[in-house]
Design an enzyme around this catalytic site. Structure first.
Site, PDB file in Angstrom:
ATOM      1  N   ASP A   1       0.859  -1.181   0.000  1.00 15.43           N
ATOM      2  CA  ASP A   1       0.000   0.000   0.000  1.00 15.43           C
ATOM      3  C   ASP A   1       0.900   1.237   0.000  1.00 15.43           C
ATOM      4  O   ASP A   1       2.037   1.162  -0.464  1.00 15.43           O
ATOM      5  CB  ASP A   1      -0.965  -0.062   1.202  1.00 15.43           C
ATOM      6  CG  ASP A   1      -2.269   0.678   0.916  1.00 15.43           C
ATOM      7  OD1 ASP A   1      -2.196   1.844   0.498  1.00 15.43           O
ATOM      8  OD2 ASP A   1      -3.359   0.105   1.111  1.00 15.43           O
TER       9      ASP A   1
ATOM     10  N   HIS B   1       2.189   2.067  -3.160  1.00 17.52           N
ATOM     11  CA  HIS B   1       1.239   3.003  -3.762  1.00 17.52           C
ATOM     12  C   HIS B   1       1.716   4.450  -3.694  1.00 17.52           C
ATOM     13  O   HIS B   1       0.935   5.381  -3.829  1.00 17.52           O
ATOM     14  CB  HIS B   1      -0.142   2.856  -3.107  1.00 17.52           C
ATOM     15  CG  HIS B   1      -0.802   1.551  -3.415  1.00 17.52           C
ATOM     16  ND1 HIS B   1      -2.064   1.218  -2.999  1.00 17.52           N
ATOM     17  CD2 HIS B   1      -0.355   0.473  -4.108  1.00 17.52           C
ATOM     18  CE1 HIS B   1      -2.370  -0.007  -3.430  1.00 17.52           C
ATOM     19  NE2 HIS B   1      -1.344  -0.476  -4.091  1.00 17.52           N
TER      20      HIS B   1
END
Ligand SMILES: *[C@@H]1O[C@H](CO)[C@@H](O)[C@H](O)[C@H]1NC(C)=O
Length: 392
Positions: free
Chosen positions: A218, A241
């Site tokens: 993430d 991310h």
């Protein structure tokens, strides 16, 4: 007689000063409290006892974790303490229980709260999250998982040379803190591991993240509401991310984000590079005075992105617009390759358009051609060479 007296007096003074300056810290070795480096014997109590001693000491104290693997359940290291200089030296590895359910329902595996002047040096924290990730990815009903290490409502914190491996959820969380310096942090988790943000900061001021490598599933760094005076420098992100301000604007009443510097960062095969993200619904939140400087992108899907229409599963926001005001955001010297055609995307709130966006010496390519830019409700200026073409 006089010179002799002088000599012994200065000797005495030297001694008094010297011992005051170098006030030797008392050291508490977890092994002396029964911790076993075998990876199988639960050592939680030993760690908590060592903490109780260090925290109760009126002198500076240190906790020592020798080499080996120490099995720990969730543990809270709570202050306030009687001194404001506790150092934790970790030469070994702390491992979470092999069954993810043991800590999976608690918010944190290792929590420090209400402490002042705690520093952690070295160590590997192995959250053993892979079982929980598989559970989540199979769509079963799973516990949400524990953050590996959280500092909450604490001041003057240092974390140096620490590695966080396979956290169940977020790796490191800084919440409600002032003056936190992280340096030489390594975060390692699979690129497809769910919700494994590397470092999450919220409701905190004066946080610094230096020289760190984050590979996770993430956000490498996520910056939540109420973050001010944040400095990030020399961070390598990917997979992951990206470095993300947000999600903001989830709540109506929300503290803003301001004065964030992100400089000298690289993104490799990440979903995003430099991102600001807010929910598409009403809020009094904001993000302002943000500087992104010297960033290099290697095959990044969204190198520069402001997305104010975040609405997962279309719940609680359809038809609404974001109340979060985004202003004064500078992108300076950002270059490299995009994995998609649109390398610069400003998708701002129709009600509160982004203002004061500035692009300076930005060069992003897609398949060795200039990439594209897309703007919605965004205003600002460009300077120097800017590719893709300006849409502000
Ligand atoms: C912004 O934050 C930095 C630390 O990241 C701090 O040194 C600086 O004083 C802050 N600036 C303002 C205007 O508060």
């Amino acid at each position: 007689m006089a010179p002799v007296l002088n000599l012994s007096l200065s000797f005495l003074l030297f001694f008094v000063f010297h011992s005051a300056l170098a006030a030797p810290a008392v050291t508490y070795n977890v092994a002396n409290f029964g911790a076993k480096p075998d990876g199988k014997t639960e050592s939680t109590k030993a760690f908590l006892n060592a903490w109780a001693n260090a925290c109760g000491s009126t002198r500076p104290a240190s906790i020592y974790v020798p080499r080996g693997r120490f099995l720990l359940r969730n543990a809270a290291f709570t202050g306030p303490c009687k001194n404001n200089a506790i150092s934790v030296q970790i030469d070994g590895t702390l491992v979470a229980p092999s069954d993810y359910r043991v800590i999976g329902k608690t918010a944190n595996w290792l929590l420090f709260q209400r402490v002042n002047g705690v520093s952690i040096r070295g160590g590997i924290l192995d959250g053993r999250g892979t079982g929980l990730w598989s559970c989540k990815m199979s769509g079963k009903n799973c516990p949400s998982g524990a953050t590996t290490l959280q500092f909450s409502n604490s001041n003057n914190i240092g974390i140096r040379g620490l590695t966080s491996l396979n956290s169940q959820m977020f790796h490191i969380v800084v919440n409600g803190c002032r003056d936190v310096k992280m340096q030489g942090i390594k975060v390692i988790a699979a690129g497809n591991s769910p919700n494994t943000d590397g470092i999450h900061v919220q409701l905190s001021t004066g946080v610094t993240i230096l020289k760190s490598k984050i590979r996770t599933g993430d956000d490498c760094v996520s910056i939540g509401p109420g973050t001010t005076n944040l400095w990030i420098e020399n961070v390598a992100c990917g997979p992951g991310h990206g470095i993300s301000i947000g999600s903001l604007g989830k709540d109506m009443q929300e503290q803003g984000v301001q004065n964030v510097t992100v400089k000298t960062v690289t993104f490799t095969n990440t979903q995003n590079g430099l991102r600001i993200k807010s929910w598409g619904r009403a809020s009094n939140g904001f993000a302002k005075n943000i500087l992104f400087q010297h960033a290099v992108m290697f095959n990044v899907q969204n190198p520069i992105v402001i997305d104010q229409n975040y609405c997962p599963s279309n719940k609680g926001c359809p038809g609404l617009v974001s109340g979060v005001k985004v202003s004064n955001v500078i992108y300076q010297d950002v270059h490299g390759s995009s994995a998609t055609q649109v390398a610069v995307k400003f998708d701002c709130s129709p009600k509160f358009p982004c203002s004061g966006i500035r692009l300076e010496n930005v060069k992003l390519t897609y398949k060795n051609q200039p990439a594209h830019a897309s703007c919605n409700h965004a205003g600002g200026t460009v300077a120097g060479l800017v590719q893709p073409d300006n849409c502000l």
